[in-house]
Each structure stands twice: as C-alpha cells, then as structure tokens.
Design an enzyme around this catalytic site. Structure first.
Site, PDB file in Angstrom:
ATOM      1  N   LYS A  47       8.985  34.914 -11.303  1.00  0.00           N
ATOM      2  CA  LYS A  47       8.929  34.218 -10.032  1.00  0.00           C
ATOM      3  C   LYS A  47       7.947  33.044 -10.074  1.00  0.00           C
ATOM      4  CE  LYS A  47       9.190  38.770  -7.910  1.00  0.00           C
ATOM      5  NZ  LYS A  47       8.380  39.783  -7.215  1.00  0.00           N
ATOM      6  N   GLY A  48       7.054  33.101 -11.053  1.00  0.00           N
ATOM      7  CA  GLY A  48       5.931  32.154 -11.074  1.00  0.00           C
ATOM      8  C   GLY A  48       6.327  30.686 -11.057  1.00  0.00           C
ATOM      9  N   GLU A 103       8.064  26.530 -16.747  1.00  0.00           N
ATOM     10  CA  GLU A 103       7.164  27.674 -16.590  1.00  0.00           C
ATOM     11  C   GLU A 103       5.919  27.265 -15.808  1.00  0.00           C
ATOM     12  OE1 GLU A 103       6.817  30.679 -16.711  1.00  0.00           O
ATOM     13  OE2 GLU A 103       7.593  31.675 -18.495  1.00  0.00           O
ATOM     14  N   ASP A 104       5.344  28.219 -15.106  1.00  0.00           N
ATOM     15  CA  ASP A 104       4.049  27.965 -14.479  1.00  0.00           C
ATOM     16  C   ASP A 104       2.944  28.016 -15.520  1.00  0.00           C
ATOM     17  OD1 ASP A 104       4.642  30.646 -14.797  1.00  0.00           O
ATOM     18  OD2 ASP A 104       3.562  31.310 -13.019  1.00  0.00           O
ATOM     19  N   ASP A 107       0.613  31.930 -21.384  1.00  0.00           N
ATOM     20  CA  ASP A 107      -0.597  32.744 -21.542  1.00  0.00           C
ATOM     21  C   ASP A 107      -0.662  33.186 -23.006  1.00  0.00           C
ATOM     22  OD1 ASP A 107      -2.600  34.752 -21.133  1.00  0.00           O
ATOM     23  OD2 ASP A 107      -2.010  34.867 -19.040  1.00  0.00           O
ATOM     24  N   PHE A 156      -8.701  34.756 -15.050  1.00  0.00           N
ATOM     25  CA  PHE A 156      -7.637  35.292 -14.186  1.00  0.00           C
ATOM     26  C   PHE A 156      -7.363  34.269 -13.090  1.00  0.00           C
ATOM     27  CE2 PHE A 156      -5.876  39.572 -12.686  1.00  0.00           C
ATOM     28  CZ  PHE A 156      -4.801  38.943 -12.075  1.00  0.00           C
ATOM     29  N   VAL A 157      -6.309  33.508 -13.247  1.00  0.00           N
ATOM     30  CA  VAL A 157      -6.029  32.436 -12.294  1.00  0.00           C
ATOM     31  C   VAL A 157      -4.863  32.796 -11.374  1.00  0.00           C
ATOM     32  CG1 VAL A 157      -6.978  30.572 -13.696  1.00  0.00           C
ATOM     33  CG2 VAL A 157      -4.582  31.180 -13.951  1.00  0.00           C
ATOM     34  N   ARG A 169       0.499  33.579  -4.539  1.00  0.00           N
ATOM     35  CA  ARG A 169       1.500  32.656  -5.088  1.00  0.00           C
ATOM     36  C   ARG A 169       1.614  31.410  -4.220  1.00  0.00           C
ATOM     37  NH1 ARG A 169       4.593  35.243  -9.143  1.00  0.00           N
ATOM     38  NH2 ARG A 169       5.010  37.454  -8.780  1.00  0.00           N
TER      39      ARG A 169
HETATM   40  C1  PRP Z   1       3.959  35.070 -16.152  1.00  0.00           C
HETATM   41  C2  PRP Z   1       4.364  33.611 -16.304  1.00  0.00           C
HETATM   42  C3  PRP Z   1       5.088  33.591 -17.611  1.00  0.00           C
HETATM   43  C4  PRP Z   1       4.434  34.699 -18.395  1.00  0.00           C
HETATM   44  C5  PRP Z   1       3.492  34.104 -19.372  1.00  0.00           C
HETATM   45  O1  PRP Z   1       5.000  35.764 -15.583  1.00  0.00           O
HETATM   46  O2  PRP Z   1       5.171  33.172 -15.249  1.00  0.00           O
HETATM   47  O3  PRP Z   1       6.457  33.826 -17.459  1.00  0.00           O
HETATM   48  O4  PRP Z   1       3.702  35.513 -17.471  1.00  0.00           O
HETATM   49  O5  PRP Z   1       2.816  35.090 -20.070  1.00  0.00           O
HETATM   50  P1  PRP Z   1       2.788  35.171 -21.661  1.00  0.00           P
HETATM   51  O6  PRP Z   1       2.608  33.796 -22.191  1.00  0.00           O
HETATM   52  O7  PRP Z   1       1.577  36.040 -21.930  1.00  0.00           O
HETATM   53  O8  PRP Z   1       4.038  35.828 -22.126  1.00  0.00           O
HETATM   54  P2  PRP Z   1       4.873  37.266 -15.092  1.00  0.00           P
HETATM   55  O9  PRP Z   1       5.428  38.171 -16.150  1.00  0.00           O
HETATM   56  O10 PRP Z   1       3.478  37.534 -14.621  1.00  0.00           O
HETATM   57  O11 PRP Z   1       5.903  37.323 -13.873  1.00  0.00           O
HETATM   58  P3  PRP Z   1       5.945  36.428 -12.527  1.00  0.00           P
HETATM   59  O12 PRP Z   1       6.278  35.014 -12.955  1.00  0.00           O
HETATM   60  O13 PRP Z   1       7.046  37.045 -11.735  1.00  0.00           O
HETATM   61  O14 PRP Z   1       4.597  36.522 -11.852  1.00  0.00           O
END
Ligand code: PRP
Length: 183
Positions: A47-48, A103-104, A107, A156-157, A169
C-alpha cells in the site's frame, strides 16, 4: 495530516511536505525525458506506494498507464525475509511494455529484487525502478534504482505512505517515529 497533528509521536522530520513535492517533481522531469514517447506502465506496489504514485502520475506531463500489485514480504517477522507472496497481481500483460515500478521505499531491497526478476520474466521490454526513499545502510541486496528521490538514514520512518501499524500513512511529511510509540 500535518506534522503538528502528531508532533508528539515524531522524533524528527526528515522531509517536509515541500521537500517531498520537490523530489517528486525532479523524478517526473527525469522520467518524462527518458521515456520520450514510450508510454510507460507505472506499477505501484501497495500500500505504501499509493501517495508516490498519485503525486508522480499527476506531475508527469505524458501519457502513462497505471496498475497495482500487492505483495507480502515480511512473513511473520518484522524484517524482510525475501520470501515474497503475490496478494494481488497485475491486470496488464507486460509483453513488450516499458515497466516502471513505483515504490515508496527501498529498505533491505529484498522485495524489489524479487519483483524486478518477476516482472522481467513476463516479457517486458524494460523494467526500471522509481523509489522516493532508500535506506542505503539497510541494504541486504543492492537493487538498481533508476529514479531515486532521497537517501535516508536507517531509522523507523513514517509518513507519505509509510506506516506504523497502519497509522501515519496519511502524514504529508516523512518523519522518524519516536521510540515511545513502538516500544
Ligand atoms: C514496504 C515498502 C516496500 C518494502 C520495502 O512495504 O512499501 O514495498 O516494504 O522493504 P524491503 O526493501 O526491505 O523489501 P510493506 O511490506 O511494509 O507493505 P506496505 O507497503 O503495505 O506498508
């Protein structure tokens, strides 16, 4: 919501609403120049990425298609496992398409690494990545990000799509969450 609405929950504002907006504009200008007539398919990762997708798509001065994927990358733990499950797949046939994953945040890079390989295997003409944020110090695998907004520290952002327990969000800025909120 604005920073002032949740000021007590935030340790530090990393990017103001204005800085985020400027970052999106910079990304849009580069993407328009590069695709030059090749109508890209923007793939938002739920969803990010909803906020980035909405603002980036509106800032682009060219035609785009938009589609969405939902993947689960975290399994039972709080860290990326690299084990990715598709919860919602694309509606679009990628054959011959120029795909831009939106992507947002990058990580650990594990989600994106899997996603890149998955989409490339579907016969796309090209698959590139646009991410607003990246945490270089959290990388467990290096993934090529063609369009990057900002590198940020490994904290933690929340905000602008990023959540803690589904909250924040809708914060307009990107901020470090205060430890008392999650401890
Ligand atoms: C977050 C973000 C990426 C992923 C990155 O999504 O949107 O898709 O984590 O993490 P990584 O580089 O460690 O793989 P999340 O799984 O938290 O779901 P969300 O977007 O629904 O919050």
């Amino acid at each position: 919501m604005d920073v002032d609405d949740v000021r007590g929950d935030l340790a530090e504002v990393l990017l103001t609403e204005q800085q985020v907006r400027e970052g999106i504009v910079r990304l849009a200008r580069r993407i328009e120049a590069d695709y030059d007539g090749d109508r890209p398919l923007l793939v938002g990762v739920l969803k990010g990425a909803v906020m980035v997708m909405a603002d980036l798509a509106r800032e682009l001065r060219v035609h785009v298609d938009m589609d969405w994927m939902a993947v689960s990358s975290y399994g039972a733990g709080t860290r990326s496992s690299g084990v990715v499950r598709i919860l919602k797949d694309l509606d679009t046939d990628l054959t011959g398409r120029h795909v831009l994953i939106v992507e947002d945040i990058v990580d650990s890079g594990l989600t994106l690494s899997w996603l890149l390989a998955n989409l490339e295997s579907r016969g796309a003409a090209s698959v590139r990545v646009c991410a607003l944020l990246r945490k270089p110090d959290a990388a467990r695998i290096v993934v090529p990000v063609s369009y990057l907004g900002f590198d940020i520290p490994n904290e933690f952002v929340v905000g602008y799509g990023l959540d803690y327990a589904e909250r924040y969000r809708n914060l307009k800025a990107v901020a470090v969450l205060a430890p008392h909120v999650y401890q």
